[in-house]
Design a protein around this motif. Structure first.
Motif, PDB file in Angstrom:
ATOM      1  N   HIS A 135      76.053  24.016 -35.063  1.00 49.50           N
ATOM      2  CA  HIS A 135      75.271  24.335 -36.258  1.00 49.50           C
ATOM      3  C   HIS A 135      73.986  23.506 -36.278  1.00 49.50           C
ATOM      4  CE1 HIS A 135      78.463  26.818 -37.559  1.00 49.50           C
ATOM      5  NE2 HIS A 135      78.202  26.795 -38.839  1.00 49.50           N
TER       6      HIS A 135
ATOM      7  N   SER B 202      69.489  23.766 -35.525  1.00 47.39           N
ATOM      8  CA  SER B 202      68.356  24.690 -35.568  1.00 47.39           C
ATOM      9  C   SER B 202      67.524  24.605 -34.287  1.00 47.39           C
ATOM     10  CB  SER B 202      67.473  24.360 -36.767  1.00 47.39           C
ATOM     11  OG  SER B 202      66.299  25.130 -36.755  1.00 47.39           O
TER      12      SER B 202
ATOM     13  N   GLU C 177      69.000  32.755 -34.679  1.00 47.88           N
ATOM     14  CA  GLU C 177      69.132  31.753 -35.729  1.00 47.88           C
ATOM     15  C   GLU C 177      68.972  32.411 -37.097  1.00 47.88           C
ATOM     16  OE1 GLU C 177      67.249  27.550 -37.380  1.00 47.88           O
ATOM     17  OE2 GLU C 177      66.933  28.174 -35.303  1.00 47.88           O
TER      18      GLU C 177
ATOM     19  N   GLN D 165      70.165  22.742 -49.939  1.00 43.63           N
ATOM     20  CA  GLN D 165      70.037  22.491 -48.509  1.00 43.63           C
ATOM     21  C   GLN D 165      71.416  22.396 -47.858  1.00 43.63           C
ATOM     22  OE1 GLN D 165      68.709  18.626 -46.156  1.00 43.63           O
ATOM     23  NE2 GLN D 165      66.905  19.647 -47.005  1.00 43.63           N
TER      24      GLN D 165
ATOM     25  N   LYS E 136      73.189  24.902 -45.085  1.00 46.25           N
ATOM     26  CA  LYS E 136      73.632  24.351 -43.803  1.00 46.25           C
ATOM     27  C   LYS E 136      75.078  24.721 -43.509  1.00 46.25           C
ATOM     28  CE  LYS E 136      70.631  20.407 -42.815  1.00 46.25           C
ATOM     29  NZ  LYS E 136      70.564  18.937 -42.628  1.00 46.25           N
TER      30      LYS E 136
ATOM     31  N   ASN F 254      75.256  27.706 -41.721  1.00 52.86           N
ATOM     32  CA  ASN F 254      74.451  27.616 -40.494  1.00 52.86           C
ATOM     33  C   ASN F 254      73.042  28.142 -40.715  1.00 52.86           C
ATOM     34  OD1 ASN F 254      73.966  26.839 -37.882  1.00 52.86           O
ATOM     35  ND2 ASN F 254      74.779  28.720 -36.967  1.00 52.86           N
TER      36      ASN F 254
ATOM     37  N   HIS G  15      69.333  26.617 -41.706  1.00 50.61           N
ATOM     38  CA  HIS G  15      68.664  25.324 -41.802  1.00 50.61           C
ATOM     39  C   HIS G  15      67.260  25.420 -42.402  1.00 50.61           C
ATOM     40  CE1 HIS G  15      71.812  23.501 -39.253  1.00 50.61           C
ATOM     41  NE2 HIS G  15      71.818  24.684 -38.663  1.00 50.61           N
ATOM     42  N   TRP G  16      66.735  26.645 -42.518  1.00 52.11           N
ATOM     43  CA  TRP G  16      65.369  26.812 -43.020  1.00 52.11           C
ATOM     44  C   TRP G  16      65.289  28.007 -43.953  1.00 52.11           C
ATOM     45  CZ3 TRP G  16      62.002  23.045 -41.718  1.00 52.11           C
ATOM     46  CH2 TRP G  16      62.283  22.293 -40.576  1.00 52.11           C
TER      47      TRP G  16
END
Length: 768
Positions: free
Chosen positions: A67, A69, A105, A153, A157, A160, A162-163
């Motif tokens: 997990h 990025s 991703e 956040q 996460k 999975n 991250h952005w």
């Protein structure tokens, strides 16, 4: 292994906890289970237990490794090709969806739709599986800026992600459908079904039908959601294991009734259940129920020696082997904890030949107790009337509403002429049920406020619940069984309320002020301002169903997490929206002793509305100015400004001087240079340890003579992150630095805490 799979489930739980949360709880679960196996089971079971612990430990470690990025820092992306992994959620002018990059991703796409025409086009054409080429920027998701607040956040996460990706625009010219997977096709069918309900059903009924058929809860109003939470029956507004069980049972008997063989029915259900999982939103309670149903059908077909507890345990392990991080999902926790309690208890409490009402009471009691620790940890309270409420609402939902909405949906698809008549009757029934829920939910003392329990608090609460079940199994009266748990909850609540520690919290409410002062031994709870948002009129198409509200979404959860249900004094320094805008949301939700306002500030419309609401709730409102004071054993408080009764805005902010925790404090609201000069003339010198810097660090406040007069050791600035006003101003920071004041800022550090006793205390911030 029949009857022993529960130990392997505990091994899975232990292995995951050891990987993710090497804390007291993981060690305790591991130790208790090993002791139980050593004393009551064989060496083979103990060996298998350790094998499963290691299996799930390494599965969790693998999850942590994978997990990650591909992107290392925020960046501008040009012509990136993104595939919509799910059907986009469009609420007002906001579009939200999980998308997948060419590197596989996942990103959370967030887009503010600029026009109504573009929104209509996106609603018509954007689907799960659509591929679009876009320009945009990667943004790091926000962490929680207040203690115990939702950590967006961390939430992403664990999926999975991250952005977040913020596209410059979404042009359907740059989008095209791809070869959609079966999952994407089913998601699109689900969205189409929800749209049919929205378009065809009466508005009130539509929200319930969408929730009960497709698991879409976004249409449920905030008021209804809150009423059902207070009743402890909010689970009925989502598809749960109970709903799945009813649907499976109904399909099974219907198929048998039309002449299908049991073999055919088995394969039919095996085919339909995974499809229904996706169509209903794929939430953990549904997946859990579907896995258990498939295992139960399989065990029955192939005569496998699996008990209900074995099937529960296997479903638990299969779920977590697929994704160990699901252990953090609230829906997963509630679904499995309640199911486990009901499964284990069935042999003792639910197989007795009792009246059906008594059986339902037992089920409601077991469900409430098993969910109590999780509700306390995540929501800081639980319903005291949930047992009675379940007796009324569970039969209504399972026997009337659930079958009715499915039947009505089928009628709407067939375009039968009597749809409107039936829908009207059912909509009326819904209105009556909502009124009952609202009245019952608003009863005094319907909720027990626990605050966020500590690790030791959780252990004691869970221990009290286990003692209850052990005593109940011995046929002791339930009221006597509950005494240890009631004692634990009472002691915990009293120790939290009358803690010897006090706390000051400069709550991060964005661009605004809100300060909590909680004195030791419950000698006083005061709040200075509430923050708030400026509300600008927007077009109907831009309105969101559940817009963010500072009071309901920030202040109330924070106060509840601290175990606070009463504010002795709510001080509204002046009438600006960023200081009092959320006050209206607190009145009626909390017990407020009195509201203190600046003289004649009620002339402004927003303050007038707040005062009118306070009068309706029988909350006392008092105008105060320089000279008003109060004190107790933990501190003394003095208003030292304004001097007159004329209200002119910022320069008539209430200014509070206080002494507690071994420090002297000055809270200045939005006081500007004119008011500061009046205070200099009146007082000459005020030696202050902690200064709440006026007007968020604007250069219209905090003049050099005023800072020199107060000479603070600590200066706290409450300002919004990246606010459009540029607060705090560089000139103010320079003046504070010249006076050697340590500056603490909510825009940089999130909420700022000072925990103290009579001898002193320490500062800490939520963000490093």
């Amino acid at each position: 292994m029949s009857g022993k799979w529960v130990f392997m489930a505990l091994a899975a739980f232990s292995g995951i906890l050891l990987s993710f949360e090497l804390q007291l709880l993981s060690i305790l679960v591991l130790s208790i289970t090993i002791i139980r196996i050593v004393y009551c089971e064989s060496f083979n079971i103990l060996s298998l237990y350790f094998v499963f612990v290691l299996l799930f430990f390494f599965a969790s470690e693998y999850t942590k490794i994978t997990h990650v990025s591909n992107y290392k820092s925020p960046a501008k992306l040009q012509a990136v090709v993104l595939t919509f992994k799910e059907y986009p959620q469009i609420d007002g002018n906001r579009l939200k969806a999980v998308v997948v990059s060419p590197q596989k991703e996942k990103l959370m796409l967030l887009y503010k739709i600029p026009t109504e025409n573009e929104k209509d086009e996106l609603v018509r054409k954007l689907r799960a599986g659509t591929v679009c080429t876009m320009d945009g920027k990667l943004v790091l998701p926000e962490v929680n800026r207040n203690e115990h607040a939702f950590n967006y956040q961390q939430y992403l996460k664990r999926m999975n992600i991250h952005w977040t990706f913020e596209p410059d625009s979404i042009s359907m010219v740059e989008c095209h459908p791809s070869r959609t997977s079966l999952t994407a096709t089913l998601q699109n069918l689900r969205a189409l079904g929800v749209q049919v309900i929205e378009n065809e059903f009466p508005e009130k009924l539509a929200s319930y039908a969408a929730a009960l058929i497709f698991g879409e809860r976004s249409l449920i109003s905030e008021e209804v959601d809150q009423s059902y939470k207070q009743l402890g029956v909010v689970h009925l507004l989502a598809i749960s294991g109970l709903h799945v069980g009813i649907i499976v049972g109904s399909v099974f008997f219907l198929c048998i009734w039309v002449g299908m063989t049991r073999e055919t029915v088995f394969w039919t259900l095996l085919f339909l259940l995974p499809i229904y999982t996706v169509l209903s939103g794929g939430n953990p309670p549904v997946i859990r129920a579907v896995i258990m149903a498939i295992l139960l059908l399989s065990a029955n077909k192939w005569r496998l020696k699996l008990s209900t507890l074995d099937i529960f345990s296997l479903s638990f392990m299969l779920f977590l082997l697929f994704d160990p991080l699901l252990i953090y999902h609230i829906g997963f926790q509630l679904s499995f904890s309640v199911s486990f309690a009901l499964t284990v208890s069935s042999a003792y409490f639910l197989q007795q030949k009792n009246h059906v009402i008594l059986q339902m009471l037992n089920i409601s009691l077991i469900s409430m107790l098993s969910s109590l620790p999780i509700l306390s940890y995540h929501f800081y309270e639980f319903s005291l009337i949930s047992i009675a409420a379940n007796l009324l609402f569970v039969p209504f939902y399972t026997l009337i509403l659930l079958p009715a909405v499915f039947l009505l949906f089928a009628i709407s698809l067939m375009k039968l002429p009597f749809f409107g008549f039936v829908a009207g009757i059912l909509d009326g029934v819904i209105h009556v049920s909502e009124k009952v829920a609202s009245v019952a939910g608003s009863m005094s003392y319907s909720m027990f406020l626990t605050g966020r329990p500590s690790s030791f608090g959780m252990i004691f609460i869970v221990g009290g619940i286990l003692i209850f079940f052990v005593l109940w199994e011995k046929r002791i009266h339930p009221l006597k069984c509950a005494l240890p748990l009631l004692l634990i909850l009472t002691v915990y609540s009293v120790s939290q309320k009358y803690s010897p520690y006090g706390e000051v919290v400069f709550i991060d409410v964005g661009q605004g002020d809100s300060i909590l002062i909680k004195l030791p031994y419950n000698r006083g709870v005061y709040m200075i301002d509430t923050g708030g948002q400026l509300h600008f009129p927007v077009a109907e198409w831009q309105e969101r169903r559940k817009p963010f509200k500072v009071g309901k979404d920030t202040l109330l959860p924070f106060l509840k997490s601290k175990g606070i249900s009463r504010i002795n004094k709510l001080i509204l320094t002046h009438s600006d929206a960023d200081h009092i805008g959320a006050a209206d949301e607190l009145i009626g939700e909390l017990k407020i002793g009195e509201i203190l306002i600046s003289p004649n500030s009620w002339e402004k419309p927003m303050m007038a509305d707040i005062i009118n609401h306070a009068f309706k709730e029988k909350v006392k409102v008092k105008e105060v100015k320089a000279g008003y004071r109060w004190e107790n054993k933990s501190g003394s408080f003095y208003f030292i400004y304004p001097f007159d009764d004329e209200y002119e805005g910022n320069d008539d902010s209430l200014v509070l001087y206080a002494s507690f925790g071994g420090l002297s404090w000055l809270f200045t609201g939005d006081l500007e240079k004119g008011g500061e000069q009046e205070m200099i003339s009146a007082y000459g010198h005020l030696d202050i340890d902690v200064l709440k810097v006026g007007h968020h660090g604007s250069r219209g406040s905090s003049s050099e003579p005023f800072i020199q007069m107060t000479s603070p050791e600590h200066a706290v600035i409450s300002a919004g992150k990246s606010n459009r006003y540029g607060h705090p101003h560089a000139e103010v920071l320079k003046i504070l630095k010249a006076e050697n004041a340590q500056v603490l800022r909510t825009d940089e550090s999130g909420a700022i805490h000072f925990r103290f006793t009579s001898k002193g205390g320490t500062f800490k911030t939520v963000l490093p």
